[in-house]
Design an enzyme around this catalytic site. Structure first.
Site, PDB file in Angstrom:
ATOM      1  N   LYS A   1     -40.229  58.458 101.356  1.00 19.67           N
ATOM      2  CA  LYS A   1     -39.112  59.249 100.926  1.00 19.67           C
ATOM      3  C   LYS A   1     -38.556  59.946 102.040  1.00 19.67           C
ATOM      4  O   LYS A   1     -38.840  60.121 103.165  1.00 19.67           O
ATOM      5  CB  LYS A   1     -39.994  60.332  99.925  1.00 19.67           C
ATOM      6  CG  LYS A   1     -39.094  61.098  98.952  1.00 19.67           C
ATOM      7  CD  LYS A   1     -38.840  60.190  97.595  1.00 19.67           C
ATOM      8  CE  LYS A   1     -38.114  60.718  96.743  1.00 19.67           C
ATOM      9  NZ  LYS A   1     -38.042  59.719  95.446  1.00 19.67           N
TER      10      LYS A   1
HETATM   11  P1  NAD Z   1     -29.922  64.568  89.835  1.00  9.89           P
HETATM   12  O1  NAD Z   1     -29.385  65.345  91.110  1.00  9.89           O
HETATM   13  O2  NAD Z   1     -28.961  63.478  89.324  1.00  9.89           O
HETATM   14  O3  NAD Z   1     -30.110  65.405  88.385  1.00  9.89           O
HETATM   15  C1  NAD Z   1     -31.084  66.430  88.449  1.00  9.89           C
HETATM   16  C2  NAD Z   1     -30.500  67.267  87.306  1.00  9.89           C
HETATM   17  O4  NAD Z   1     -31.496  68.562  87.227  1.00  9.89           O
HETATM   18  C3  NAD Z   1     -29.306  68.031  87.653  1.00  9.89           C
HETATM   19  O5  NAD Z   1     -28.189  67.916  86.682  1.00  9.89           O
HETATM   20  C4  NAD Z   1     -29.555  69.560  87.936  1.00  9.89           C
HETATM   21  O6  NAD Z   1     -28.172  70.542  88.003  1.00  9.89           O
HETATM   22  C5  NAD Z   1     -30.579  69.834  87.107  1.00  9.89           C
HETATM   23  N1  NAD Z   1     -31.651  70.743  87.758  1.00  9.89           N
HETATM   24  C6  NAD Z   1     -31.885  71.141  88.566  1.00  9.89           C
HETATM   25  N2  NAD Z   1     -32.912  72.061  88.688  1.00  9.89           N
HETATM   26  C7  NAD Z   1     -32.956  72.595  87.382  1.00  9.89           C
HETATM   27  C8  NAD Z   1     -33.646  73.527  86.789  1.00  9.89           C
HETATM   28  N3  NAD Z   1     -34.372  74.414  87.433  1.00  9.89           N
HETATM   29  N4  NAD Z   1     -33.539  73.454  85.298  1.00  9.89           N
HETATM   30  C9  NAD Z   1     -33.027  72.686  84.519  1.00  9.89           C
HETATM   31  N5  NAD Z   1     -32.150  71.530  85.195  1.00  9.89           N
HETATM   32  C10 NAD Z   1     -32.115  71.765  86.731  1.00  9.89           C
HETATM   33  O7  NAD Z   1     -31.450  63.991  89.910  1.00  9.89           O
HETATM   34  P2  NAD Z   1     -32.055  62.735  89.435  1.00  9.89           P
HETATM   35  O8  NAD Z   1     -31.762  61.406  90.083  1.00  9.89           O
HETATM   36  O9  NAD Z   1     -31.665  62.606  87.966  1.00  9.89           O
HETATM   37  O10 NAD Z   1     -33.580  62.993  89.440  1.00  9.89           O
HETATM   38  C11 NAD Z   1     -34.117  63.795  88.642  1.00  9.89           C
HETATM   39  C12 NAD Z   1     -35.757  63.799  88.948  1.00  9.89           C
HETATM   40  O11 NAD Z   1     -36.107  62.390  88.660  1.00  9.89           O
HETATM   41  C13 NAD Z   1     -36.179  64.179  90.431  1.00  9.89           C
HETATM   42  O12 NAD Z   1     -37.612  64.764  90.291  1.00  9.89           O
HETATM   43  C14 NAD Z   1     -36.496  62.720  91.085  1.00  9.89           C
HETATM   44  O13 NAD Z   1     -37.257  62.609  92.111  1.00  9.89           O
HETATM   45  C15 NAD Z   1     -36.767  62.039  89.717  1.00  9.89           C
HETATM   46  N6  NAD Z   1     -36.491  60.533  89.983  1.00  9.89           N
HETATM   47  C16 NAD Z   1     -35.383  59.956  90.072  1.00  9.89           C
HETATM   48  C17 NAD Z   1     -34.960  58.777  90.478  1.00  9.89           C
HETATM   49  C18 NAD Z   1     -33.845  58.075  90.478  1.00  9.89           C
HETATM   50  O14 NAD Z   1     -33.680  56.843  90.168  1.00  9.89           O
HETATM   51  N7  NAD Z   1     -32.546  58.820  90.370  1.00  9.89           N
HETATM   52  C19 NAD Z   1     -36.152  57.849  90.214  1.00  9.89           C
HETATM   53  C20 NAD Z   1     -37.568  58.203  89.990  1.00  9.89           C
HETATM   54  C21 NAD Z   1     -37.509  59.561  89.755  1.00  9.89           C
END
Ligand code: NAD
Length: 467
Positions: A104
């Site tokens: 990561k």
């Molecule tokens: P992203 O940046 O696209 O979206 C995150 C969203 O959460 C944003 O819209 C942000 O404004 C919102 N957010 C942040 N803090 C917040 C809070 N306290 N309350 C409510 N909303 C809040 O990120 P993502 O890629 O969607 O990732 C989200 C989660 O999924 C993370 O934990 C990431 O590690 C996990 N994840 C992502 C992927 C991927 O393919 N992108 C894969 C596996 C896991």
């Protein structure tokens, strides 16, 4: 809660599951400890000033290579957070059986503070630092998007790698989650949310499981609250709403939530959020300023899809959902996990629920190494065979097959159909294997069973490489 606690929580979950395995304490320690973390401080001249940025790339395990894991851009990131996330990658890859170790990365930055050309400059410099240390490399370490990053950052990273190694024929496989027109794979950007949808559907195929959560029927009409309308939350909510007829009753963002007991139009809410940066004023539901309180609202399914540690001992007792699906990594602390289990709330843990991203990243990496798109060789052959079969059926029955069926057969599968089919298969199998391990070993919860499945597989891998 601070990031050090995220790492502690992850390690405690590991220890809890270890009791259900035959892994020796020395091997367990080898698996648990992060192999290496590289901290990089680098300067970029922007707006006539040199700005120093701090980033990390952790390699949790190399029992299989390359190590795989996203890069996030977030001011709250730290070494402990990156190490916890790298460990989750190791376990996730083992559960869905992709041939990767866990890694990561993070850059301590608020992307909103910079313009897109500035982010590009910063990303390219960060990538150069990682590439020259083999921390980005098709055979050793392959990043992907995560919080605050997307396909465009991945395409800049691939471009930097190609510049440094112009004769590497597999250069495009150095990173996944690229735009489809730059060596990416259709279906990668939706993959994590799509995987969340598929695993929920699989859960509802097992009567014993949904009844244990207190549900009477299937998925249709279930009331769902989603935290985070970013990449993962948006796609999960959109597909569950549009394809499975679920009611998305609440979407929580960092600056407020939107609620509608009859179900929100996810697409309209997303468009509004992009245009206005908030849900305030959106006429498809009522606005609530205190977003995180909505985690405790009445609903059937809660999908935290934003960030870690949002459910801790301060709010776990107030959670009312019957099922929590961890689309985000580490949204529930170790203490909260115990409390939710005691309340009989079923949790589909992060290491299986959000594995769809790395599953489709694996397809993209394989496609980049094969240099040919999925389905290219067999599509016309399959179409010809189906055509012959339809002709034979029509001749034998004396009836014509309706055009709508004929077209589906003869057209064959597009690449996106194949990607979704592969993803669905991996998510279903992961759920089935984890629920079987839970039953066979009398394990009380799915998370512990998922860790056991992962640890057993990793231990076999370590055995076979010899130490
Ligand atoms: P992203 O940046 O696209 O979206 C995150 C969203 O959460 C944003 O819209 C942000 O404004 C919102 N957010 C942040 N803090 C917040 C809070 N306290 N309350 C409510 N909303 C809040 O990120 P993502 O890629 O969607 O990732 C989200 C989660 O999924 C993370 O934990 C990431 O590690 C996990 N994840 C992502 C992927 C991927 O393919 N992108 C894969 C596996 C896991």
């Amino acid at each position: 809660m601070v990031n050090a606690d995220f790492l502690t929580s992850t390690n405690k979950l590991f220890d809890k599951a270890l009791k259900y395995t035959d892994i020796s304490p020395d091997l367990a320690k080898r698996i648990k400890v992060c192999n290496s973390t590289y901290t990089i401080n680098f300067g970029v001249k922007i707006r006539n000033e040199i700005h120093t940025f701090t980033g990390w790339r952790s390699v949790h395990s190399e029992h299989l290579e390359p190590a795989k894991g996203g890069i996030r851009y977030d001011l709250a990131s730290s070494q402990e957070e990156v190490e916890a996330l790298a460990a989750l990658m190791t376990y996730k890859c083992a559960i869905i059986e992709v041939p990767y170790g866990g890694s990561k990365g993070a850059l301590k930055i608020n992307p909103k503070d910079w313009t897109i050309p500035e982010i590009e400059k910063i990303t390219r410099r960060f990538a150069q630092e990682l590439i020259k240390r083999d921390l980005i490399n098709p055979a050793q370490n392959v990043p992907a998007p995560d919080v605050g990053t997307s396909a465009k950052e991945m395409s800049w990273i691939a471009d930097e790698y190609r510049k440094i190694f112009p004769t590497d024929i597999n250069a495009l496989a150095c990173v996944t989650g690229k735009p489809p027109e730059k060596g990416g794979l259709v279906g990668r950007s939706e993959a994590t949310g799509r995987g969340v949808q598929y695993i929920i559907k699989e859960f509802f195929r097992h009567q014993e499981d949904f009844e244990a959560a207190g549900f009477k029927g299937g998925l249709k009409g279930k009331k769902i609250a989603v935290q985070g309308l970013g990449n993962v939350g948006y796609h999960a909510a959109k597909f569950l709403h549009e394809e499975d007829e679920c009611k998305i009753v609440c979407i929580m963002e960092h600056n407020g939530a939107i609620l509608n007991s009859e179900g929100l139009n996810v697409e309209a809410a997303k468009i509004y959020q992009i245009e206005h940066g908030t849900f305030e004023g959106f006429d498809g539901g009522s606005f609530e300023k205190n977003s995180s309180e909505m985690l405790c609202m009445e609903c059937d399914i809660l999908i935290p899809a934003a960030r870690e540690n949002v459910i801790d001992s301060s709010n776990a007792e107030s959670i009312k959902a019957k099922l929590i699906v961890e689309a985000a990594n580490g949204p529930i602390t170790f203490e909260a996990d115990k409390m939710l289990n005691a309340q009989n709330i079923i949790i589909i843990p992060d290491i299986m629920a959000n594995a769809g991203g790395v599953a489709v990243s694996y397809f993209e990496w394989v496609r980049n190494l094969r240099h040919i798109r999925f389905g290219r060789l067999e599509k016309r052959r399959n179409a010809y065979q189906f055509d012959t079969l339809i002709s034979a059926i029509e001749t034998m029955t004396g009836k014509e097959m309706p055009d709508k069926f004929k077209e589906q057969f003869v057209e064959g599968a597009n690449e996106i159909d194949l990607v979704r089919s592969g993803l669905d298969d991996m998510m279903r199998e992961a759920y089935q294997k984890v629920r079987a391990a839970k039953a066979e070993n009398n394990i009380p919860d799915l998370r512990t069973a998922a860790y056991k499945v992962a640890l057993d597989r990793i231990a076999i891998s370590y055995d076979s490489i010899g130490l």
